[in-house]
Design a protein around this motif. Structure first.
Motif, PDB file in Angstrom:
ATOM      1  N   PHE A 265      43.855 -16.921  62.014  1.00 23.78           N
ATOM      2  CA  PHE A 265      43.546 -15.676  62.646  1.00 23.78           C
ATOM      3  C   PHE A 265      44.833 -14.724  62.762  1.00 23.78           C
ATOM      4  O   PHE A 265      45.894 -15.397  63.272  1.00 23.78           O
TER       5      PHE A 265
ATOM      6  N   GLN B 257      42.245 -11.540  67.647  1.00 23.25           N
ATOM      7  CA  GLN B 257      40.886 -11.762  66.865  1.00 23.25           C
ATOM      8  C   GLN B 257      40.214 -13.148  67.259  1.00 23.25           C
ATOM      9  O   GLN B 257      39.047 -13.140  67.108  1.00 23.25           O
ATOM     10  N   TYR B 258      41.162 -14.036  67.919  1.00 23.27           N
ATOM     11  CA  TYR B 258      40.645 -15.282  68.195  1.00 23.27           C
ATOM     12  C   TYR B 258      40.034 -15.198  70.051  1.00 23.27           C
ATOM     13  O   TYR B 258      38.928 -15.716  70.031  1.00 23.27           O
TER      14      TYR B 258
ATOM     15  N   PHE C 200      41.902  -5.472  68.526  1.00 15.62           N
ATOM     16  CA  PHE C 200      40.801  -6.403  68.096  1.00 15.62           C
ATOM     17  C   PHE C 200      40.061  -5.391  66.849  1.00 15.62           C
ATOM     18  O   PHE C 200      39.650  -4.380  67.273  1.00 15.62           O
TER      19      PHE C 200
ATOM     20  N   GLU D  42      36.696  -7.876  61.172  1.00 21.77           N
ATOM     21  CA  GLU D  42      37.249  -8.142  59.718  1.00 21.77           C
ATOM     22  C   GLU D  42      36.234  -8.409  58.961  1.00 21.77           C
ATOM     23  O   GLU D  42      36.355  -8.486  57.823  1.00 21.77           O
TER      24      GLU D  42
ATOM     25  N   ARG E 169      32.545 -15.569  66.750  1.00 16.30           N
ATOM     26  CA  ARG E 169      34.161 -15.477  66.462  1.00 16.30           C
ATOM     27  C   ARG E 169      34.170 -15.383  64.884  1.00 16.30           C
ATOM     28  O   ARG E 169      34.894 -14.679  64.451  1.00 16.30           O
TER      29      ARG E 169
ATOM     30  N   TYR F 131      32.693 -12.045  63.455  1.00 21.01           N
ATOM     31  CA  TYR F 131      33.483 -10.972  63.635  1.00 21.01           C
ATOM     32  C   TYR F 131      34.726 -11.071  62.692  1.00 21.01           C
ATOM     33  O   TYR F 131      35.358 -10.075  62.183  1.00 21.01           O
ATOM     34  N   ASN F 132      35.335 -12.225  62.347  1.00 22.67           N
ATOM     35  CA  ASN F 132      36.248 -12.209  61.616  1.00 22.67           C
ATOM     36  C   ASN F 132      36.050 -12.660  60.221  1.00 22.67           C
ATOM     37  O   ASN F 132      36.936 -12.830  59.281  1.00 22.67           O
TER      38      ASN F 132
ATOM     39  N   TYR G 215      34.297 -14.878  58.530  1.00 18.67           N
ATOM     40  CA  TYR G 215      33.934 -16.109  57.999  1.00 18.67           C
ATOM     41  C   TYR G 215      32.669 -16.449  58.132  1.00 18.67           C
ATOM     42  O   TYR G 215      32.095 -15.845  58.891  1.00 18.67           O
TER      43      TYR G 215
END
Ligand SMILES: Nc1ncnc2c1ncn2[C@@H]1O[C@H](COP(=O)(O)OP(=O)(O)O)[C@@H](O)[C@H]1O
Ligand SMILES: [Mg+2]
Lengths: 321, 252
Positions: free
Chosen positions: B50, B55-56, B127, B130, B212, B215-216, B218
């Motif tokens: 992250f 972000q986390y 934030f 991503e 999470r 949003y990122n 993954y």
């Protein structure tokens, strides 16, 4: 509306033991009884909130246990605690109940307006209920139970906890409703209230009816009003009894208990001045003179030979969640 | 039934703007957590994979916000019970299940608003989405669905206790462990074994991890299905229990 041999027990309390009640259409039945007599339990069974352990109950001929949904469409309930949403305005509360009765948005709004007028809440209608007085809340509560024009209205102790003025206003209001022909079951602990509002009165104690009849009929059996005087010097009490005899109607007896002397009267406060004059004439000093109407306590004393309430096996009413 | 649910939901929503303090109160706590964790601890926490701690952290905060938001359901149900309003509703010819469904649905709407505000707060502290927008929407929907499921747990608690205050304390008893012993704020691999074991089976960890990841950018892997399963399972089981409890309350 009718109940036959209704029975209900809560753990070790027998709240109802074979309760029989009937209300004729367009009349008011006053259910009179002390705290813990089973009034609320009976109302909750009749309004489908509680299942009886025994006996049957019908509203408009419909069995409350077998067809609760049909019964609910025909009743209006004003419970012991004001069941209103405090965060809504009076109008919104009424409108909300109308919608839950499926009257439709337009009809619900219209009915809300009518009821606000009828219950003298038009000015307060758009204020949030949180700011209402106790009397206003109670009026709104009753109005909410009338939204769908029920064929039977249940009023569970509608004036308990109101100040004397709101109580009188509430009596007028209920009398008006009744005059319109709403079939009503009214519970109360107040003899005068039952007398004023009910066509018939059922006196209940420990879950069953102990006397039933028209108000006049019952009052006769319950004993009428009386005048009580309190003499200053206990030694004068016998003299006071003596002096009051002439004022006593036929078949009546003057009684004394300590410093209190009691004269039963059939009607009227007009005897009070005469009592005072009689004491004056006899040269007896008095501390107090008062007219006493029969209370529920007297009724119980007369009907059961013991005072209401303190029946040993009855726990005090618990706060229901 | 839909009509009654709608009537109930609008009753509850109508009063929300009348007590803005409740809404503000619901936001104060998560906003404070964001500021505290980002600016006080943020500098010293680094989590591999992250770019920033934000972000986390933020997905975890979002999850915690919707969870705490479900507390309103318990308080609302308990209040209606206490006020005797439920007695009136039970004497009306309405759908009885509409009372609780209307309540949970209106709390979902309320939670959505709170959530939207928290997203803005998140953007404010750095934030970013991503991944793709659909992934971010899915992540948000997942969290709100989770909040809805927990509303049913709170509804059951609200029906079972006697006062609003008790609901609040009863709620915190399980909400705090469930949010802290999870992947909400830090990576649970540093926890002592029993706590790590709890964090691993904690449905809250699955929901937080899945959102999470989304949003990122993954792949959420099995956490996605797992958390959807949890949300549906909790809603069904506790929805059933709460409605049964409602139908029986005071009827015996
Ligand atoms: N939910 C309940 N659980 C246990 N006992 C109850 C419950 N409701 C009423 N009772 C008991 O049943 C009796 C009758 O109560 P109630 O019907 O409320 O009387 P009233 O309305 O005439 O004051 C009382 O002794 C009361 O304590
Ligand atoms: Mg009562």
């Amino acid at each position: 509306m009718e109940t036959i041999g209704l029975a209900k027990r809560f753990k070790d309390v027998e709240a109802l033991r074979g309760l029989d009640l009937v209300i004729a259409e367009a009349t008011v039945l006053g259910v009179l009884g002390p705290n813990g007599a089973g009034k609320t339990t009976a109302v909750r069974i009749l309004t489908t909130l509680l299942r009886p352990d025994g006996g049957r109950a019908f509203v408009d001929g419909i069995d409350v246990v077998a067809e609760p949904h049909r019964v609910r469409a025909r009743i209006g309930l004003t419970g012991q605690d004001a069941a209103v949403d405090e965060r809504l305005t009076g109008r919104e509360n009424l409108d909300y109940v109308g919608r839950l009765h499926h009257l439709g948005p337009r009809m619900s709004r219209q009915r809300a307006g009518e009821l606000l007028d009828q219950f003298d809440l038009a000015d307060a209608g758009d204020r949030v209920v949180k700011g209402y007085s106790g009397g206003m809340r109670r009026r709104l509560d009753i109005a909410m139970s009338l939204v769908a024009r029920p064929s039977v209205l249940f009023l569970d102790e509608p004036t308990t906890g109101l100040d004397p003025r709101s109580r009188l206003a509430m009596w007028d209001l209920i009398a008006d409703l009744v005059a319109e022909g709403t079939t009503t079951l009214l519970t109360t602990q107040n003899l005068e209230e039952a007398d004023r509002l009910a066509d018939r009165i059922a006196v209940i104690n420990r879950g069953s009816v102990i006397a039933e009849g028209g108000p006049d009929e019952l009052k006769q059996r319950m004993g009428g009003s009386r005048i009580e005087i309190e003499v200053r010097d206990p030694a004068d009490a016998d003299g006071a009894v003596e002096a009051l005899w002439p004022l006593c109607a036929e078949g009546c007896r003057v009684r004394r208990q300590g410093r209190v002397v009691t004269l039963p009267v059939t009607d009227g406060a007009q005897l009070v001045p005469e009592v005072v004059r009689a004491m004056d004439a006899a040269g007896i000093a008095i501390d107090d003179v008062a007219m006493r109407r029969p209370t529920l306590d007297d009724v119980f004393l007369n009907l059961t030979g013991h005072r209401a309430d303190e029946a040993q096996d009855q726990a005090p009413e618990p706060a229901r969640p | 039934m839909l009509r009654d649910t709608w009537t109930e939901a609008t009753r509850n929503l109508r009063v929300v703007p009348r007590s803005p303090d409740l809404m503000i109160f619901a936001l104060v706590q998560p906003v404070m957590f964001v500021l505290l964790f980002v600016y006080v601890f943020g500098g010293s926490i680094e989590i591999p994979g992250f770019a920033t701690y934000q972000q986390y952290l933020l997905p975890g905060i979002f999850a915690q916000t919707v969870l705490f938001g479900s507390g309103f359901t318990g308080a609302g149900v308990a209040e209606d019970m206490q006020k005797g309003l439920i007695e009136r509703l039970r004497s009306l010819p309405m759908s009885q299940s509409a009372v609780l469904i209307g309540r949970t649905v209106s709390d979902l709407v309320r939670n959505t608003v709170t959530f939207a505000v928290m997203l803005l707060v998140g953007f404010f502290v750095g934030f970013r989405f991503e991944g793709s927008i659909p992934a971010a929407v899915a992540a948000s929907a997942l969290l709100l669905g989770f909040g809805y499921a927990f509303s049913w747990i709170m509804a059951l608690i609200g029906l079972s206790v006697s006062s609003v205050e008790t609901v609040n304390s009863a709620g915190f008893v399980w909400m705090f462990p469930i949010t802290f012993v999870s992947s909400t704020f830090v990576d649970p691999s540093t926890f002592p074994t029993p706590l790590r074991w709890f964090a691993d089976i904690n449905p809250f960890t699955a929901a937080t991890n899945a959102s999470r990841a989304l949003y990122n950018g993954y792949s959420p892997g099995r956490d996605l299905l797992l958390s959807i399963g949890w949300a549906i399972g909790i809603s069904v089981v506790f929805g059933y229990l709460a409605n049964r409890r409602f139908a029986r309350a005071n009827r015996t």
